[in-house]
Design a protein around this motif. Structure first.
Motif, mmCIF file in Angstrom:
data_model
loop_
_atom_site.group_PDB
_atom_site.id
_atom_site.type_symbol
_atom_site.label_atom_id
_atom_site.label_comp_id
_atom_site.label_asym_id
_atom_site.label_seq_id
_atom_site.Cartn_x
_atom_site.Cartn_y
_atom_site.Cartn_z
ATOM 1 N N LYS A 51 0.891 -1.255 0.242
ATOM 2 C CA LYS A 51 -0.089 -0.083 0.175
ATOM 3 C C LYS A 51 1.001 0.627 0.227
ATOM 4 N N GLU A 52 2.242 1.235 0.734
ATOM 5 C CA GLU A 52 2.742 2.252 0.383
ATOM 6 C C GLU A 52 3.705 2.716 -0.539
ATOM 7 N N GLN A 53 3.920 1.654 -1.425
ATOM 8 C CA GLN A 53 3.980 1.557 -2.684
ATOM 9 C C GLN A 53 3.772 2.045 -3.211
ATOM 10 N N ILE A 54 2.229 1.609 -3.591
ATOM 11 C CA ILE A 54 1.061 2.530 -4.272
ATOM 12 C C ILE A 54 1.175 3.726 -4.071
ATOM 13 N N ARG A 55 1.256 4.021 -2.625
ATOM 14 C CA ARG A 55 0.882 5.822 -2.210
ATOM 15 C C ARG A 55 1.753 6.396 -3.097
ATOM 16 N N THR A 56 3.394 5.976 -2.892
ATOM 17 C CA THR A 56 3.990 6.777 -3.567
ATOM 18 C C THR A 56 3.947 7.144 -5.068
ATOM 19 N N VAL A 57 3.589 6.002 -5.797
ATOM 20 C CA VAL A 57 3.141 6.225 -7.609
ATOM 21 C C VAL A 57 1.813 6.776 -7.750
ATOM 22 N N SER A 58 1.013 7.027 -6.588
ATOM 23 C CA SER A 58 -0.005 8.029 -6.950
ATOM 24 C C SER A 58 0.616 9.609 -6.236
ATOM 25 N N ILE A 59 1.267 9.413 -5.887
ATOM 26 C CA ILE A 59 2.295 10.725 -5.537
ATOM 27 C C ILE A 59 2.491 11.181 -6.189
ATOM 28 N N MET A 60 3.648 10.738 -7.102
ATOM 29 C CA MET A 60 4.575 11.074 -8.512
ATOM 30 C C MET A 60 3.632 10.918 -9.387
ATOM 31 N N HIS A 61 2.417 10.942 -9.423
ATOM 32 C CA HIS A 61 1.886 11.031 -11.411
ATOM 33 C C HIS A 61 0.400 12.004 -10.877
ATOM 34 N N GLU A 62 0.505 12.627 -9.617
ATOM 35 C CA GLU A 62 -0.349 13.864 -9.509
ATOM 36 C C GLU A 62 0.598 15.148 -9.857
ATOM 37 N N THR A 63 1.791 14.478 -9.439
ATOM 38 C CA THR A 63 3.099 16.312 -9.944
ATOM 39 C C THR A 63 2.884 15.921 -11.437
ATOM 40 N N ALA A 169 8.631 14.246 -13.338
ATOM 41 C CA ALA A 169 7.567 13.568 -11.730
ATOM 42 C C ALA A 169 8.830 12.769 -11.149
ATOM 43 N N TRP A 170 9.594 11.847 -12.214
ATOM 44 C CA TRP A 170 9.861 10.250 -11.518
ATOM 45 C C TRP A 170 11.125 10.603 -11.320
ATOM 46 N N SER A 171 11.803 12.022 -11.672
ATOM 47 C CA SER A 171 13.449 12.950 -10.685
ATOM 48 C C SER A 171 13.348 12.159 -9.047
ATOM 49 N N GLN A 172 12.825 12.551 -8.398
ATOM 50 C CA GLN A 172 12.884 12.478 -6.901
ATOM 51 C C GLN A 172 13.783 10.694 -7.150
ATOM 52 N N ILE A 174 14.328 8.650 -10.318
ATOM 53 C CA ILE A 174 15.008 7.339 -10.619
ATOM 54 C C ILE A 174 15.372 8.913 -11.770
ATOM 55 N N ASP A 175 17.006 9.197 -12.014
ATOM 56 C CA ASP A 175 16.352 9.997 -13.446
ATOM 57 C C ASP A 175 16.445 8.883 -14.731
ATOM 58 N N LEU A 176 14.634 9.181 -14.516
ATOM 59 C CA LEU A 176 13.860 8.766 -15.927
ATOM 60 C C LEU A 176 14.084 8.927 -17.126
ATOM 61 N N ARG A 177 14.049 8.439 -18.331
ATOM 62 C CA ARG A 177 14.719 9.382 -19.329
ATOM 63 C C ARG A 177 13.992 8.336 -20.228
ATOM 64 N N PRO A 178 12.550 8.596 -20.269
ATOM 65 C CA PRO A 178 11.205 7.585 -21.109
ATOM 66 C C PRO A 178 11.239 8.346 -22.190
ATOM 67 N N ARG A 179 11.297 7.292 -23.224
ATOM 68 C CA ARG A 179 11.707 7.595 -25.132
ATOM 69 C C ARG A 179 10.134 7.103 -25.530
ATOM 70 N N LEU A 180 9.586 7.497 -26.494
ATOM 71 C CA LEU A 180 8.557 6.919 -27.356
ATOM 72 C C LEU A 180 8.706 5.731 -28.403
ATOM 73 N N GLY A 181 8.611 4.496 -28.185
ATOM 74 C CA GLY A 181 9.094 3.646 -28.831
ATOM 75 C C GLY A 181 8.203 3.718 -30.759
ATOM 76 N N GLN A 182 6.591 2.717 -30.364
ATOM 77 C CA GLN A 182 6.042 3.320 -31.533
ATOM 78 C C GLN A 182 4.436 3.980 -31.153
ATOM 79 N N ILE A 183 3.355 3.527 -31.871
ATOM 80 C CA ILE A 183 2.459 4.177 -31.282
ATOM 81 C C ILE A 183 1.143 2.892 -32.177
ATOM 82 N N GLU A 184 0.586 1.986 -31.075
ATOM 83 C CA GLU A 184 0.034 1.567 -31.815
ATOM 84 C C GLU A 184 -2.002 1.719 -31.595
ATOM 85 N N THR A 185 -2.518 0.953 -32.133
ATOM 86 C CA THR A 185 -4.024 1.090 -32.235
ATOM 87 C C THR A 185 -4.827 -0.036 -31.548
ATOM 88 N N ASN A 186 -3.975 -1.723 -31.960
ATOM 89 C CA ASN A 186 -4.838 -2.680 -31.380
ATOM 90 C C ASN A 186 -4.157 -2.909 -30.116
#
Length: 345
Positions: A51-63, A169-172, A174-186
């Motif tokens: 539950k604590e980890q879920i709460r932390t993920v929620s705080i990150m994504h509120e930012t 939002a993830w900087s606290q 990890i130094d996340l470097r998300p990159r777009l791979g591809q876009i799918e519709t299915n």
């Protein structure tokens, strides 16, 4: 102390129950006291996140939601609202079954973490964004269809902007470097993990103008497992406190020192009519009342006086020599100081 019934009393009780005078369900007090709450546990889909980890993920994504609200509002020039509706853990198969087909599925490479995540945008929100960027009112479409090549390119630009907010939002953690791979519709073409693999699903309620929908961010447990220990309140708040260290303050000072600001030496001021201003030509001389060459001048940083100075030359260039540093004073104190300097002269 428990009372022991005689045989006659037992016979009378059975007779009353048979005749309907007494309901057997009435005597449930002792049974309810002994009943214990049982939590159903499915061994086929064990909980991987506390539950604590879920709460932390929620705080990150509120930012993340706040940053996305600001960036999309500016990009679309329309009122956009994004906020976290829920954070759940489920299997990847359940996630795939819960989203429409077709939809907008962005496969995100989660460098330096292994594996990929998925950002799913509801078709109503997707077509509202596209309509707004193409000059429309931002109305969603009720027609269910795949994206055209042009629409896909437009959404790629929007998703790249969103991923920049995710990195911050993830900087606290990890130094996340998300990159777009591809876009799918299915959804069937976006099998990033086995169907039974556990994922954490962040559901974001999104509103673009009058169009409402959902954005879902699906992160597999295998991807987030290396940093699972950092998803705790203790680590999160300690990371926030580390953000104000002396080292970081020095970095801020170095960055601020390279910023250019306007510096203006103010000789004096006077009032002119609009007619006089319009009649000014190159070479005209404007006499400032009650101002002498030896009087100190104000050196302003932006619109705020910070120094007193004297005019002069440095080679062939006009220059000023700073004579005194002014503390943070208001305009009235500055005028009094200038008047005192004039009296001394």
């Amino acid at each position: 102390m428990t009372e022991v019934l005689s045989q006659d009393e037992i016979d009378q009780l059975l007779t009353a129950i048979s005749s309907g005078d007494i309901d057997a369900a009435d005597d449930t007090t002792s049974t309810q006291q002994d009943t214990r709450k049982i939590k159903i546990y499915d061994f086929k889909r064990p909980d991987k996140f506390s539950k604590e980890q879920i709460r932390t993920v929620s705080i990150m994504h509120e930012t993340f939601a706040r940053l996305t609200t600001t960036s999309l509002s500016a990009n679309l020039r329309s009122l956009v609202q994004v906020h976290v509706a829920s954070v759940d853990q489920l299997t990847y198969e359940e996630f795939v079954r819960s989203i429409p087909n077709p939809t907008t599925l962005a496969v995100i490479n989660m460098d330096p973490l292994k594996g990929s995540a998925i950002l799913e945008i509801d078709p109503a929100i997707t077509f509202s964004i596209i309509d707004r960027l193409f000059g429309g009112q931002g109305e969603g479409t009720k027609v269910t269809r795949d994206l055209t090549d042009i629409e896909t390119t437009v959404m790629e630009g929007i998703i790249v902007r969103i991923l920049g907010n995710m990195r911050e939002a993830w900087s606290q953690v990890i130094d996340l470097r998300p990159r777009l791979g591809q876009i799918e519709t299915n959804p069937q073409f976006a099998q990033i993990v086995p169907p039974t693999e556990m994922v954490v699903l962040v559901t974001l309620e999104t509103k673009v103008g009058e169009v409402e929908g959902m954005m879902n961010f699906c992160i597999p447990y295998l991807t987030i497992e290396p940093i699972i220990s950092k998803l705790s309140a203790q680590y999160w708040y300690s990371s926030v406190r580390r953000g104000t260290t002396t080292e970081n303050l020095q970095i801020l000072r170095e960055r601020l020192s390279a910023i250019e600001v306007d510096v203006v030496a103010e000789i004096g001021n006077m009032q002119l009519t609009v007619r006089d201003v319009l009649s000014l030509r190159s070479g005209d001389v404007v006499r400032l009342p009650n101002v002498r060459i030896s009087d100190p001048m104000a050196l302003k940083i932006g619109n705020k006086p910070k120094f007193m100075c004297k005019p002069g030359r440095n080679g062939n260039k006009l220059a000023v020599q700073i004579t005194k540093k002014l503390e943070d004073i208001d305009q009235e104190e500055f005028e009094e100081l200038a008047a005192e300097a004039e009296e001394v002269e």
